[in-house]
Design a protein around this motif. Structure first.
Motif, PDB file in Angstrom:
ATOM      1  N   GLU A  52       7.624   5.316 -10.430  1.00  0.00           N
ATOM      2  CA  GLU A  52       7.410   4.039 -11.114  1.00  0.00           C
ATOM      3  C   GLU A  52       8.685   3.218 -11.024  1.00  0.00           C
ATOM      4  N   VAL A  53       8.567   1.987 -10.511  1.00  0.00           N
ATOM      5  CA  VAL A  53       9.729   1.118 -10.387  1.00  0.00           C
ATOM      6  C   VAL A  53       9.479  -0.206 -11.088  1.00  0.00           C
ATOM      7  N   SER A  54      10.579  -0.912 -11.423  1.00  0.00           N
ATOM      8  CA  SER A  54      10.476  -2.230 -12.049  1.00  0.00           C
ATOM      9  C   SER A  54      10.086  -3.267 -11.000  1.00  0.00           C
ATOM     10  N   GLU A  55       9.931  -4.497 -11.424  1.00  0.00           N
ATOM     11  CA  GLU A  55       9.561  -5.560 -10.486  1.00  0.00           C
ATOM     12  C   GLU A  55      10.615  -5.757  -9.400  1.00  0.00           C
ATOM     13  N   HIS A  56      11.842  -5.319  -9.627  1.00  0.00           N
ATOM     14  CA  HIS A  56      12.908  -5.459  -8.638  1.00  0.00           C
ATOM     15  C   HIS A  56      13.177  -4.147  -7.906  1.00  0.00           C
ATOM     16  N   GLY A  57      12.291  -3.164  -8.086  1.00  0.00           N
ATOM     17  CA  GLY A  57      12.430  -1.899  -7.374  1.00  0.00           C
ATOM     18  C   GLY A  57      13.314  -0.872  -8.061  1.00  0.00           C
ATOM     19  N   LEU A  58      13.800  -1.146  -9.274  1.00  0.00           N
ATOM     20  CA  LEU A  58      14.677  -0.199  -9.970  1.00  0.00           C
ATOM     21  C   LEU A  58      13.874   0.994 -10.469  1.00  0.00           C
ATOM     22  N   TRP A  59      14.323   2.182 -10.124  1.00  0.00           N
ATOM     23  CA  TRP A  59      13.666   3.423 -10.520  1.00  0.00           C
ATOM     24  C   TRP A  59      14.645   4.237 -11.344  1.00  0.00           C
ATOM     25  N   LYS A  60      14.311   4.505 -12.582  1.00  0.00           N
ATOM     26  CA  LYS A  60      15.135   5.334 -13.463  1.00  0.00           C
ATOM     27  C   LYS A  60      14.682   6.777 -13.267  1.00  0.00           C
ATOM     28  N   ALA A  95       0.831  -1.208   0.000  1.00  0.00           N
ATOM     29  CA  ALA A  95       0.000   0.000   0.000  1.00  0.00           C
ATOM     30  C   ALA A  95       0.860   1.252   0.000  1.00  0.00           C
ATOM     31  N   LEU A  96       1.968   1.222   0.746  1.00  0.00           N
ATOM     32  CA  LEU A  96       2.841   2.395   0.767  1.00  0.00           C
ATOM     33  C   LEU A  96       3.478   2.603  -0.604  1.00  0.00           C
ATOM     34  N   TYR A  97       3.947   1.519  -1.241  1.00  0.00           N
ATOM     35  CA  TYR A  97       4.489   1.641  -2.598  1.00  0.00           C
ATOM     36  C   TYR A  97       3.422   2.204  -3.534  1.00  0.00           C
ATOM     37  N   ALA A  98       2.191   1.697  -3.436  1.00  0.00           N
ATOM     38  CA  ALA A  98       1.111   2.179  -4.312  1.00  0.00           C
ATOM     39  C   ALA A  98       0.899   3.673  -4.134  1.00  0.00           C
ATOM     40  N   TRP A  99       1.005   4.181  -2.906  1.00  0.00           N
ATOM     41  CA  TRP A  99       0.851   5.621  -2.671  1.00  0.00           C
ATOM     42  C   TRP A  99       1.959   6.393  -3.388  1.00  0.00           C
ATOM     43  N   TYR A 100       3.194   5.958  -3.253  1.00  0.00           N
ATOM     44  CA  TYR A 100       4.295   6.642  -3.941  1.00  0.00           C
ATOM     45  C   TYR A 100       4.136   6.573  -5.464  1.00  0.00           C
TER      46      TYR A 100
END
Length: 115
Positions: free
Chosen positions: A31-39, A19-24
């Motif tokens: 927006e991050v990849s399935e492994h949390g990578l954010w460009k 839920a916290l990720y969804a808020w961000y």
């Protein structure tokens, strides 16, 4: 001397991490990849330390995340539309404009539109 190249990650504990990720993602557009990578876009990053008793962010919060934004007013309007708790912006000569929002886990997050 070997040096770090930049911030490699920022990690948050949460009772409901999804839920916290969804808020961000949904409110701030992180927006991050399935492994949390954010460009993210290239730009300045501030690294600063504060006295333990500083009231710049809550004393129970050991670190504060700062996001660079292109248009602070547009971001604040977007946040207000979701009902997110937003503090009014402040200007710092030669540095830019700042405002703050509190995420659903109670973390104070700073938003910065550089000069």
């Amino acid at each position: 001397m070997e040096r770090v190249l930049g911030i490699g990650g920022y990690f948050l504990r949460a009772a409901d991490p999804g839920a916290l990720y969804a808020w961000y993602r949904d409110v701030l557009g992180v927006e991050v990849s399935e492994h949390g990578l954010w460009k993210q876009e290239a730009g300045p990053t501030v690294f600063a330390t504060f006295e333990q008793a500083s009231e710049y962010f809550p004393t129970g919060q050991q670190a504060m995340l700062n996001f660079r934004v292109r248009d602070l007013d547009a971001m604040l309007a977007q946040l207000r539309a979701t009902g997110a708790p937003v503090e009014e912006p402040q200007d710092m000569d030669g540095v830019g404009r700042f405002a703050w929002v509190t995420d659903p886990a109670g973390n104070r997050v700073e938003l910065w539109q550089p000069s």
